[in-house]
Motif scaffolding. Structure first.
Motif, PDB file in Angstrom:
ATOM      1  N   SER A 190       0.787  -1.294   0.140  1.00 34.98           N
ATOM      2  CA  SER A 190       0.060   0.042  -0.102  1.00 34.98           C
ATOM      3  C   SER A 190       0.933   1.293  -0.111  1.00 34.98           C
ATOM      4  O   SER A 190       0.400   2.187  -0.069  1.00 34.98           O
ATOM      5  CB  SER A 190      -0.734  -0.002   1.135  1.00 34.98           C
ATOM      6  OG  SER A 190      -1.814  -1.195   1.286  1.00 34.98           O
ATOM      7  N   ALA A 191       2.140   1.234   0.205  1.00 33.61           N
ATOM      8  CA  ALA A 191       2.982   2.091  -0.099  1.00 33.61           C
ATOM      9  C   ALA A 191       4.104   1.998  -1.043  1.00 33.61           C
ATOM     10  O   ALA A 191       4.343   0.866  -1.636  1.00 33.61           O
ATOM     11  CB  ALA A 191       3.796   2.175   1.291  1.00 33.61           C
ATOM     12  N   PRO A 192       4.715   3.024  -1.611  1.00 38.17           N
ATOM     13  CA  PRO A 192       5.700   2.697  -2.808  1.00 38.17           C
ATOM     14  C   PRO A 192       6.792   2.002  -2.283  1.00 38.17           C
ATOM     15  O   PRO A 192       7.288   1.938  -1.120  1.00 38.17           O
ATOM     16  CB  PRO A 192       6.250   4.176  -3.089  1.00 38.17           C
ATOM     17  CG  PRO A 192       5.147   4.905  -2.536  1.00 38.17           C
ATOM     18  CD  PRO A 192       4.421   4.320  -1.370  1.00 38.17           C
ATOM     19  N   GLY A 193       7.616   1.171  -3.026  1.00 35.37           N
ATOM     20  CA  GLY A 193       8.674   0.504  -2.867  1.00 35.37           C
ATOM     21  C   GLY A 193       8.776  -1.127  -3.020  1.00 35.37           C
ATOM     22  O   GLY A 193      10.057  -1.566  -2.857  1.00 35.37           O
ATOM     23  N   ALA A 194       7.782  -1.597  -2.895  1.00 38.17           N
ATOM     24  CA  ALA A 194       7.766  -3.147  -2.861  1.00 38.17           C
ATOM     25  C   ALA A 194       7.278  -3.648  -4.184  1.00 38.17           C
ATOM     26  O   ALA A 194       6.726  -2.761  -5.156  1.00 38.17           O
ATOM     27  CB  ALA A 194       6.572  -3.470  -2.042  1.00 38.17           C
ATOM     28  N   GLY A 195       7.763  -4.778  -4.651  1.00 34.50           N
ATOM     29  CA  GLY A 195       7.674  -5.450  -6.140  1.00 34.50           C
ATOM     30  C   GLY A 195       7.439  -6.762  -5.737  1.00 34.50           C
ATOM     31  O   GLY A 195       7.543  -7.294  -4.823  1.00 34.50           O
ATOM     32  N   ALA A 196       6.833  -7.298  -6.999  1.00 34.78           N
ATOM     33  CA  ALA A 196       6.416  -8.657  -7.023  1.00 34.78           C
ATOM     34  C   ALA A 196       6.410  -9.025  -8.379  1.00 34.78           C
ATOM     35  O   ALA A 196       6.306  -8.384  -9.541  1.00 34.78           O
ATOM     36  CB  ALA A 196       5.010  -8.686  -6.475  1.00 34.78           C
ATOM     37  N   LEU A 197       6.788 -10.431  -8.462  1.00 38.74           N
ATOM     38  CA  LEU A 197       6.398 -11.291 -10.013  1.00 38.74           C
ATOM     39  C   LEU A 197       6.295 -12.792  -9.810  1.00 38.74           C
ATOM     40  O   LEU A 197       6.620 -13.138  -8.755  1.00 38.74           O
ATOM     41  CB  LEU A 197       7.954 -11.007 -10.771  1.00 38.74           C
ATOM     42  CG  LEU A 197       9.201 -11.780 -10.112  1.00 38.74           C
ATOM     43  CD1 LEU A 197      10.007 -11.872 -11.436  1.00 38.74           C
ATOM     44  CD2 LEU A 197       9.720 -10.917  -8.964  1.00 38.74           C
ATOM     45  N   ILE A 198       5.676 -13.334 -10.744  1.00 35.47           N
ATOM     46  CA  ILE A 198       5.341 -14.590 -10.642  1.00 35.47           C
ATOM     47  C   ILE A 198       6.473 -15.317 -11.711  1.00 35.47           C
ATOM     48  O   ILE A 198       6.843 -14.737 -12.693  1.00 35.47           O
ATOM     49  CB  ILE A 198       4.025 -14.976 -11.592  1.00 35.47           C
ATOM     50  CG1 ILE A 198       2.979 -14.257 -10.529  1.00 35.47           C
ATOM     51  CG2 ILE A 198       3.910 -16.576 -11.657  1.00 35.47           C
ATOM     52  CD1 ILE A 198       1.505 -14.530 -11.218  1.00 35.47           C
ATOM     53  N   VAL A 199       7.021 -16.335 -10.810  1.00 32.89           N
ATOM     54  CA  VAL A 199       8.034 -17.270 -11.656  1.00 32.89           C
ATOM     55  C   VAL A 199       7.657 -18.680 -11.686  1.00 32.89           C
ATOM     56  O   VAL A 199       7.575 -19.198 -10.441  1.00 32.89           O
ATOM     57  CB  VAL A 199       9.584 -17.020 -10.908  1.00 32.89           C
ATOM     58  CG1 VAL A 199      10.550 -17.863 -11.702  1.00 32.89           C
ATOM     59  CG2 VAL A 199       9.983 -15.486 -10.830  1.00 32.89           C
ATOM     60  N   GLY A 200       7.311 -18.988 -12.598  1.00 31.71           N
ATOM     61  CA  GLY A 200       6.709 -20.606 -12.703  1.00 31.71           C
ATOM     62  C   GLY A 200       5.540 -20.412 -11.690  1.00 31.71           C
ATOM     63  O   GLY A 200       4.608 -19.902 -12.019  1.00 31.71           O
ATOM     64  N   GLU A 201       5.494 -21.518 -10.790  1.00 36.04           N
ATOM     65  CA  GLU A 201       4.485 -21.555  -9.708  1.00 36.04           C
ATOM     66  C   GLU A 201       4.673 -20.947  -8.474  1.00 36.04           C
ATOM     67  O   GLU A 201       4.072 -21.107  -7.475  1.00 36.04           O
ATOM     68  CB  GLU A 201       4.266 -23.005  -9.438  1.00 36.04           C
ATOM     69  CG  GLU A 201       3.915 -23.805 -10.707  1.00 36.04           C
ATOM     70  CD  GLU A 201       2.559 -23.534 -11.377  1.00 36.04           C
ATOM     71  OE1 GLU A 201       1.679 -23.030 -10.686  1.00 36.04           O
ATOM     72  OE2 GLU A 201       2.646 -23.404 -12.435  1.00 36.04           O
ATOM     73  N   ARG A 202       5.646 -19.781  -8.612  1.00 41.49           N
ATOM     74  CA  ARG A 202       5.874 -19.214  -7.393  1.00 41.49           C
ATOM     75  C   ARG A 202       5.493 -17.733  -7.425  1.00 41.49           C
ATOM     76  O   ARG A 202       5.593 -17.082  -8.559  1.00 41.49           O
ATOM     77  CB  ARG A 202       7.370 -19.282  -7.106  1.00 41.49           C
ATOM     78  CG  ARG A 202       7.745 -20.856  -6.350  1.00 41.49           C
ATOM     79  CD  ARG A 202       9.155 -20.972  -6.257  1.00 41.49           C
ATOM     80  NE  ARG A 202       9.563 -22.020  -5.739  1.00 41.49           N
ATOM     81  CZ  ARG A 202       9.695 -23.158  -6.497  1.00 41.49           C
ATOM     82  NH1 ARG A 202       9.659 -23.241  -7.758  1.00 41.49           N
ATOM     83  NH2 ARG A 202       9.907 -24.333  -5.981  1.00 41.49           N
ATOM     84  N   LEU A 203       4.853 -16.973  -6.314  1.00 41.65           N
ATOM     85  CA  LEU A 203       5.045 -15.534  -6.022  1.00 41.65           C
ATOM     86  C   LEU A 203       6.445 -15.068  -5.500  1.00 41.65           C
ATOM     87  O   LEU A 203       6.686 -15.632  -4.497  1.00 41.65           O
ATOM     88  CB  LEU A 203       3.822 -15.237  -5.462  1.00 41.65           C
ATOM     89  CG  LEU A 203       3.847 -13.678  -5.021  1.00 41.65           C
ATOM     90  CD1 LEU A 203       3.669 -12.912  -6.223  1.00 41.65           C
ATOM     91  CD2 LEU A 203       2.713 -13.464  -4.000  1.00 41.65           C
ATOM     92  N   ILE A 204       6.954 -14.112  -5.982  1.00 48.11           N
ATOM     93  CA  ILE A 204       8.224 -13.627  -5.501  1.00 48.11           C
ATOM     94  C   ILE A 204       7.871 -12.201  -5.257  1.00 48.11           C
ATOM     95  O   ILE A 204       7.479 -11.458  -6.013  1.00 48.11           O
ATOM     96  CB  ILE A 204       9.362 -13.610  -6.431  1.00 48.11           C
ATOM     97  CG1 ILE A 204       9.646 -15.041  -6.934  1.00 48.11           C
ATOM     98  CG2 ILE A 204      10.755 -13.100  -5.526  1.00 48.11           C
ATOM     99  CD1 ILE A 204      10.138 -15.866  -5.807  1.00 48.11           C
TER     100      ILE A 204
END
Length: 359
Positions: A190-204
């Motif tokens: 909910s605040a700037p600075g965090a990131g996320a991506l899907i790699v295969g069957e995982r959330l990073i």
């Protein structure tokens, strides 16, 4: 605004350069007032600061048009014969037919857009709503509130605070309800600075000084690892995760989170294992071990070529065999892109030149 789609990071000693090879110039276009361009195997698309968008063909029967559409600092191909023009002061993303230049639809409110399974997800930071739409018509399929998102061809993960939920990209069906990820407040979406991506069957997820991995089929955490200020994270090599932070590159085992190696000198990484250090020197590195396999010196990787600016020219070398592919006038590697056997660069003479490599 949460930064939720990680792009892979990146770019690229001194080897004796063999002679040979060359290029054929196929197009030179005026770059004055140019704000963005996109090279494809069919056309060079340019966007000018006054909103003029042009397609110049690079083959017989390929797109050729000029239209007054919208200004933008970015033009990308979204697939299905569609261009997206965005990153402008008006906060508008415009979807354009790549073959004709016709405007298909547009979204305002500074949307963050991502292609998901042949559709487009757009997240509006003004109202915090994610919408999934038809790429060609903009027709709404489903929407949900969220502080951020990331997705792939099958799933979209909605992020809210330190919680996440997984939905089917096609129809918005809930695959997992919202779960607390059990991460420090520094990973608050909910605040700037965090990131996320899907790699295969995982959330990073990453941010602050942490990277964490979760199974998508229940959002159970597999591991969490301390990494100093990771600002770009991506899949790399075989079951590896590459992170770039303010203390260099760190490579983790994707399954266990165990650190394979790190290098404080590295600042840029390509998926093929070409890294660039803080002084601009590049090398091909075994991503599993960190061992330097080939030193390119001050060459800079662009796609599958390494650029060596030398005086008034730039020599293009294949990183695998060290063979010269071409010699062109001096250019800034960051101002170049490739598509198939084509290379386009903005040049110091205020032109964009497209070459076809011949060897």
């Amino acid at each position: 605004m949460a930064v939720v789609a990680a792009a892979l990071l990146l770019l690229g000693g001194s080897a004796a350069l063999p002679r040979g090879s060359g290029v054929v110039e196929v197009l030179k276009a005026d770059a004055r007032g140019l704000s963005a361009e996109l090279l494809t195997t069919e056309a060079l698309y340019v966007v000018r600061s006054d909103g003029l968008v042009q397609a110049t063909p690079l083959c017989a029967g390929c797109p050729s048009w000029s239209a007054q559409i919208t200004a933008g600092q970015r033009v990308t191909s979204a697939g299905a014969g569609t261009l997206v023009i965005d990153a402008n002061d008006a906060g508008v993303a415009t979807f354009v037919d790549a073959r004709t230049g016709a405007v298909l639809w547009s979204r305002d409110g500074f949307p963050v857009v991502q292609l998901v399974g042949g559709r487009v997800a757009d997240w509006n930071p003004e109202d915090g709503v994610l919408s999934v739409r038809d790429l060609r018509t903009g027709r709404l399929f489903w929407k949900r509130p969220a502080a951020g998102f990331t997705g792939d061809d099958r799933r979209i993960v909605l992020l809210e605070g330190t919680r996440a939920a997984v939905y089917a990209a096609e129809d918005g069906r809930e695959l997992t309800g919202f779960s607390d990820l059990g991460v420090p407040e520094e990973l608050n979406f909910s605040a700037p600075g965090a990131g996320a991506l899907i790699v295969g069957e995982r959330l990073i997820v990453f941010g602050g000084n942490r990277i964490a991995s979760y199974r998508l089929d229940g959002l159970s955490r597999e591991w969490i690892k301390k990494v100093v200020s990771p600002y770009a994270v991506a899949s790399c090599g075989d079951a590896l995760l590459c992170a770039i932070g303010y203390e260099g590159a760190t490579v983790l085992d994707l399954v266990t989170g165990v650190e394979r190696w790190n290098g404080e000198q590295w600042r840029l990484v390509t998926e093929s294992g070409v890294l660039t250090d803080v002084n601009g020197r590049s090398a091909r590195v075994d991503l599993a071990t960190g061992r330097v396999e080939a030193d390119f010196g001050r060459g800079r990787p662009v796609s599958d070529l390494v650029f060596y600016p030398e005086g008034d020219r730039t020599t293009l070398v294949g990183p695998e065999d060290g063979r010269v592919r071409a010699v062109i006038p001096r250019v800034t590697p960051d101002a170049c892109s490739t598509a198939g056997d084509l290379l386009a660069c903005r040049r110091y003479d205020l032109t964009v030149t497209v070459w076809r490599t011949t060897g």
